[in-house]
Each structure stands twice: as C-alpha cells, then as structure tokens.
Design a protein around this motif. Sequence first.
Motif, PDB file in Angstrom:
ATOM      1  N   ALA A   1      20.536 -10.530  32.953  1.00 36.98           N
ATOM      2  CA  ALA A   1      19.743 -11.408  32.094  1.00 36.98           C
ATOM      3  C   ALA A   1      19.648 -12.788  32.724  1.00 36.98           C
ATOM      4  O   ALA A   1      20.597 -13.251  33.371  1.00 36.98           O
ATOM      5  N   PRO A   2      18.526 -13.504  32.559  1.00 35.95           N
ATOM      6  CA  PRO A   2      18.412 -14.852  33.117  1.00 35.95           C
ATOM      7  C   PRO A   2      19.427 -15.789  32.468  1.00 35.95           C
ATOM      8  O   PRO A   2      19.772 -15.647  31.298  1.00 35.95           O
ATOM      9  N   LYS A   3      19.882 -16.764  33.223  1.00 36.98           N
ATOM     10  CA  LYS A   3      20.869 -17.710  32.709  1.00 36.98           C
ATOM     11  C   LYS A   3      20.282 -18.608  31.626  1.00 36.98           C
ATOM     12  O   LYS A   3      20.991 -19.161  30.809  1.00 36.98           O
ATOM     13  N   THR A   4      18.954 -18.756  31.599  1.00 38.67           N
ATOM     14  CA  THR A   4      18.308 -19.617  30.600  1.00 38.67           C
ATOM     15  C   THR A   4      18.083 -18.897  29.270  1.00 38.67           C
ATOM     16  O   THR A   4      17.642 -19.517  28.313  1.00 38.67           O
ATOM     17  N   LEU A   5      18.378 -17.621  29.220  1.00 36.12           N
ATOM     18  CA  LEU A   5      18.178 -16.840  28.008  1.00 36.12           C
ATOM     19  C   LEU A   5      19.216 -17.220  26.960  1.00 36.12           C
ATOM     20  O   LEU A   5      20.410 -17.241  27.224  1.00 36.12           O
ATOM     21  N   THR A   6      18.747 -17.560  25.770  1.00 31.75           N
ATOM     22  CA  THR A   6      19.656 -17.904  24.675  1.00 31.75           C
ATOM     23  C   THR A   6      19.719 -16.745  23.694  1.00 31.75           C
ATOM     24  O   THR A   6      18.769 -15.963  23.580  1.00 31.75           O
ATOM     25  N   PRO A   7      20.808 -16.635  22.947  1.00 34.34           N
ATOM     26  CA  PRO A   7      20.892 -15.537  21.979  1.00 34.34           C
ATOM     27  C   PRO A   7      19.854 -15.695  20.864  1.00 34.34           C
ATOM     28  O   PRO A   7      19.496 -16.811  20.486  1.00 34.34           O
ATOM     29  N   SER A   8      19.377 -14.588  20.380  1.00 34.16           N
ATOM     30  CA  SER A   8      18.386 -14.608  19.297  1.00 34.16           C
ATOM     31  C   SER A   8      19.051 -15.008  17.985  1.00 34.16           C
ATOM     32  O   SER A   8      20.198 -14.634  17.718  1.00 34.16           O
ATOM     33  N   PRO A   9      18.324 -15.762  17.131  1.00 31.22           N
ATOM     34  CA  PRO A   9      18.887 -16.084  15.820  1.00 31.22           C
ATOM     35  C   PRO A   9      18.949 -14.826  14.956  1.00 31.22           C
ATOM     36  O   PRO A   9      18.199 -13.869  15.186  1.00 31.22           O
ATOM     37  N   PRO A  10      19.827 -14.806  13.967  1.00 27.38           N
ATOM     38  CA  PRO A  10      19.910 -13.615  13.118  1.00 27.38           C
ATOM     39  C   PRO A  10      18.622 -13.412  12.308  1.00 27.38           C
ATOM     40  O   PRO A  10      17.938 -14.365  11.949  1.00 27.38           O
ATOM     41  N   VAL A  11      18.307 -12.177  12.058  1.00 31.13           N
ATOM     42  CA  VAL A  11      17.107 -11.831  11.289  1.00 31.13           C
ATOM     43  C   VAL A  11      17.417 -12.054   9.810  1.00 31.13           C
ATOM     44  O   VAL A  11      18.434 -11.584   9.310  1.00 31.13           O
ATOM     45  N   PRO A  12      16.547 -12.787   9.089  1.00 32.85           N
ATOM     46  CA  PRO A  12      16.821 -13.018   7.672  1.00 32.85           C
ATOM     47  C   PRO A  12      16.708 -11.726   6.864  1.00 32.85           C
ATOM     48  O   PRO A  12      15.954 -10.816   7.215  1.00 32.85           O
ATOM     49  N   ALA A  13      17.443 -11.662   5.791  1.00 39.70           N
ATOM     50  CA  ALA A  13      17.391 -10.494   4.909  1.00 39.70           C
ATOM     51  C   ALA A  13      16.047 -10.485   4.170  1.00 39.70           C
ATOM     52  O   ALA A  13      15.527 -11.536   3.802  1.00 39.70           O
ATOM     53  N   PRO A  14      15.455  -9.318   3.979  1.00 36.88           N
ATOM     54  CA  PRO A  14      14.164  -9.260   3.284  1.00 36.88           C
ATOM     55  C   PRO A  14      14.317  -9.636   1.809  1.00 36.88           C
ATOM     56  O   PRO A  14      15.328  -9.353   1.177  1.00 36.88           O
ATOM     57  N   GLU A  15      13.282 -10.285   1.292  1.00 37.22           N
ATOM     58  CA  GLU A  15      13.276 -10.643  -0.124  1.00 37.22           C
ATOM     59  C   GLU A  15      12.776  -9.450  -0.934  1.00 37.22           C
ATOM     60  O   GLU A  15      11.950  -8.677  -0.474  1.00 37.22           O
TER      61      GLU A  15
END
Length: 54
Positions: free
Chosen positions: A9-23
Amino acid sequence: MKRPAHVVAPKTLTPSPPVPAPESVEKSIPVGEEKRLDPTRYGDWEKKGIAIDF
C-alpha cells in the motif's frame, strides 16, 4: 484476504473512516393504497390501468 507479498500500500494512504450505521426508515402506505395488493409480491404491475409484468 491478505495482499500478495509483492503488493504494498502507498505510504500516503490513510485508513478509511468507519461507515455510519444506517438510519431506520419508517414504511408508510400511500393514501388510497391500503387495501390494494402489493404488486411486487404477485409479480404484476399496473401502468395506465393495464396489468403488466416484466
């Protein structure tokens, strides 16, 4: 599934934010449709007064 050893993976890759729970969505029946059968259950649709199916 793990990546192959040669894929990095590229060093500039940041972790993805968590997916919000569906309403939750409140199911409402349109006015005048209370007593009609659900067309998706029986496979028929009505278009301009004519019953059709796909």
